[in-house]
Design a protein around this motif. Structure first.
Motif, mmCIF file in Angstrom:
data_model
loop_
_atom_site.group_PDB
_atom_site.id
_atom_site.type_symbol
_atom_site.label_atom_id
_atom_site.label_comp_id
_atom_site.label_asym_id
_atom_site.label_seq_id
_atom_site.Cartn_x
_atom_site.Cartn_y
_atom_site.Cartn_z
ATOM 1 N N SER A 23 51.230 20.231 66.554
ATOM 2 C CA SER A 23 51.435 18.958 65.555
ATOM 3 C C SER A 23 50.152 19.219 64.238
ATOM 4 O O SER A 23 49.630 19.944 64.445
ATOM 5 N N TYR A 24 50.475 18.244 63.585
ATOM 6 C CA TYR A 24 49.561 18.239 62.285
ATOM 7 C C TYR A 24 48.514 17.124 62.635
ATOM 8 O O TYR A 24 47.764 16.781 61.404
ATOM 9 N N LYS A 25 48.099 16.840 63.706
ATOM 10 C CA LYS A 25 46.881 16.047 63.850
ATOM 11 C C LYS A 25 45.745 16.464 63.354
ATOM 12 O O LYS A 25 45.302 17.602 63.986
ATOM 13 N N LEU A 26 45.087 15.868 62.588
ATOM 14 C CA LEU A 26 43.898 16.500 61.950
ATOM 15 C C LEU A 26 42.610 16.488 62.639
ATOM 16 O O LEU A 26 42.271 15.523 63.662
ATOM 17 N N THR A 27 41.859 17.506 62.380
ATOM 18 C CA THR A 27 40.639 17.562 63.411
ATOM 19 C C THR A 27 39.675 16.424 62.873
ATOM 20 O O THR A 27 39.374 16.431 61.798
ATOM 21 N N PRO A 28 39.165 15.665 63.735
ATOM 22 C CA PRO A 28 38.121 14.543 63.200
ATOM 23 C C PRO A 28 36.805 15.397 62.779
ATOM 24 O O PRO A 28 36.186 16.113 63.130
ATOM 25 N N GLY A 29 36.350 14.671 61.476
ATOM 26 C CA GLY A 29 35.289 14.993 60.807
ATOM 27 C C GLY A 29 35.400 16.216 59.832
ATOM 28 O O GLY A 29 34.332 16.760 59.333
ATOM 29 N N VAL A 30 36.688 16.785 60.022
ATOM 30 C CA VAL A 30 36.754 18.052 59.052
ATOM 31 C C VAL A 30 37.405 17.482 57.533
ATOM 32 O O VAL A 30 38.367 16.938 57.520
ATOM 33 N N ASP A 31 36.583 18.201 56.815
ATOM 34 C CA ASP A 31 37.104 18.054 55.274
ATOM 35 C C ASP A 31 37.982 18.782 55.029
ATOM 36 O O ASP A 31 37.972 20.055 54.877
ATOM 37 N N GLN A 32 39.572 18.331 54.695
ATOM 38 C CA GLN A 32 40.492 19.041 54.546
ATOM 39 C C GLN A 32 40.684 19.541 53.165
ATOM 40 O O GLN A 32 41.546 20.582 52.891
ATOM 41 N N SER A 33 39.696 19.119 52.227
ATOM 42 C CA SER A 33 39.737 19.836 50.843
ATOM 43 C C SER A 33 38.915 21.089 50.801
ATOM 44 O O SER A 33 39.045 21.706 49.874
ATOM 45 N N LEU A 34 38.250 21.376 52.011
ATOM 46 C CA LEU A 34 37.572 22.531 51.872
ATOM 47 C C LEU A 34 38.352 23.820 52.159
ATOM 48 O O LEU A 34 39.294 23.604 52.910
ATOM 49 N N LYS A 35 38.104 25.066 51.457
ATOM 50 C CA LYS A 35 38.887 26.060 51.636
ATOM 51 C C LYS A 35 38.340 26.681 53.040
ATOM 52 O O LYS A 35 37.302 26.531 53.529
ATOM 53 N N ASN A 89 42.104 27.993 61.631
ATOM 54 C CA ASN A 89 41.156 27.726 60.827
ATOM 55 C C ASN A 89 40.321 26.616 61.129
ATOM 56 O O ASN A 89 39.143 26.298 60.513
ATOM 57 N N GLY A 90 40.751 25.766 61.900
ATOM 58 C CA GLY A 90 39.873 24.623 62.319
ATOM 59 C C GLY A 90 40.113 23.316 61.682
ATOM 60 O O GLY A 90 39.706 22.166 62.025
ATOM 61 N N TYR A 91 41.507 23.146 61.033
ATOM 62 C CA TYR A 91 41.897 22.054 60.363
ATOM 63 C C TYR A 91 42.639 20.914 61.427
ATOM 64 O O TYR A 91 42.733 19.788 60.930
ATOM 65 N N ILE A 92 43.265 21.501 62.443
ATOM 66 C CA ILE A 92 43.965 20.479 62.992
ATOM 67 C C ILE A 92 43.629 20.795 64.570
ATOM 68 O O ILE A 92 43.078 21.971 64.691
ATOM 69 N N MET A 93 44.153 19.876 65.299
ATOM 70 C CA MET A 93 43.772 19.929 66.592
ATOM 71 C C MET A 93 44.530 20.886 67.683
ATOM 72 O O MET A 93 44.216 21.114 68.620
#
Length: 341
Positions: free
Chosen positions: A306-318, A298-302
């Motif tokens: 791991s759970y390393k978040l994708t830079p610049g992605v708003d995690q609150s978006l569905k 879905n593009g939320y993690i890299m």
């Protein structure tokens, strides 16, 4: 009690898929202990060496190692419809129990979960009965050649209502199950000496295992009677292997106590408790791994590792909102690259 928190970054189908795969794997790895539990409840192992290891070893020697997974296929197949029905029913009950401000108490939430589980169990009950029949039969001389053959044979020989034999025990067993859930939840802060919102991952896992042990122990007598009623059939060798003769649910309770004492209602509990930690451990681990794969897609993690978040992605978006946003930016970039005259 700890439950999986609903992650808005997953779609409904992804949550269902993660839960289904996690449940199927945990069921498959603990299937021999489930077999030992059911055989002890029905009474097939009575008069022989007791205990989960003795029961499993006897089945291994007489029917082969594959027999340790008898009934597991139907147990895994019923996971997806059971989970879907339970989720839909839980949402309905939550709305029903909400107050005017949209709040719901913890007791009401537990009741909603118990009722939803009861509804899903009733809807998929025939598959549970078939699982019991497949477990108690001898694979070398089977009465049923598979799931569909078992369903059609039971329907033709015993009638449609035979597929729901013992379903009333599911309703009765929900009462001690709910009471046990509430009992554990009310004492979690005393056990850990801290607030619930600060529990660690290990504490949450321990809470789930503790709640499962308490609720299953309290409701186990109802499950024992249910298994005997499911297995009993005049069309099976030795009446399905049931160790007592009875004419109904209440009579089954009486006959068990009369023949084996009150503790006879808890035959098989040891094997059932032994599978709790590996069952939920595998379930949690598999669910989290599948969840990471979905979050990566879905593009939320890299990375799915791991759970390393994708830079610049708003995690609150569905997921749908994130896809639309990415599509918008890609379209804008393509337009900006077009040459102008």
């Amino acid at each position: 009690m700890a439950t999986w928190r609903r992650d808005g970054r997953l779609t409904g189908s992804q949550r269902l898929l993660c839960a289904g795969l996690a449940g199927a794997l945990s069921l498959s790895l603990t299937a021999p202990l489930e077999l030992a539990t059911v055989l002890a409840q029905v009474g097939v192992v009575r008069g022989r060496a007791r205990g989960p290891w003795a029961a499993g070893l006897r089945v291994w020697r007489t029917e082969g190692p594959r027999a340790l997974w008898k009934g597991n296929a139907v147990a895994c197949l019923r996971l997806f419809p059971c989970s879907a029905v339970q989720l839909a029913a839980y949402r309905k009950f939550v709305v029903l129990f909400m107050d005017d401000l949209g709040h719901i108490s913890q007791w009401s939430s537990i009741m909603a979960g118990s009722l939803a589980g009861m509804v899903s169990t009733i809807v998929t009950y025939p598959t549970d009965l078939i699982k019991t029949r497949l477990i108690v039969q001898n694979m070398l001389e089977p009465s049923y050649r598979g799931i569909l053959h078992a369903f059609s044979t039971i329907y033709q020989q015993e009638g449609f209502l035979a597929l729901y034999r013992g379903v009333s025990l599911t309703v009765l067993g929900a009462l001690p199950f709910s009471a046990g859930s509430l009992l554990v939840y009310m004492n979690l802060e005393k056990i850990w000496n801290g607030p619930r919102d600060r529990f660690s991952l290990f504490q949450n896992f321990a809470n789930v295992c503790l709640a499962a042990a308490v609720t299953q122990t309290l409701s186990f007598p109802f499950d024992t009677v249910k298994r005997k009623m499911q297995a009993q059939s005049p069309y099976l060798p030795h009446g399905g292997g049931v160790d007592v003769h009875f004419s109904g649910a209440m009579d089954c309770f009486r006959q068990i106590v009369k023949a084996q004492g009150v503790l006879g209602l808890w035959n098989g509990l040891a094997a059932n408790l032994l599978k709790i930690v590996p069952y939920f451990g595998v379930m949690f681990g598999t669910f989290e791994f599948c969840k990471r794969i979905c979050l990566y897609q879905n593009g939320y993690i890299m990375s799915p590792l791991s759970y390393k978040l994708t830079p610049g992605v708003d995690q609150s978006l569905k997921p749908q909102e994130l896809r639309e946003l990415n599509k918008f930016f890609k379209t804008g970039q393509l337009k900006s690259k077009k040459p102008t005259l």
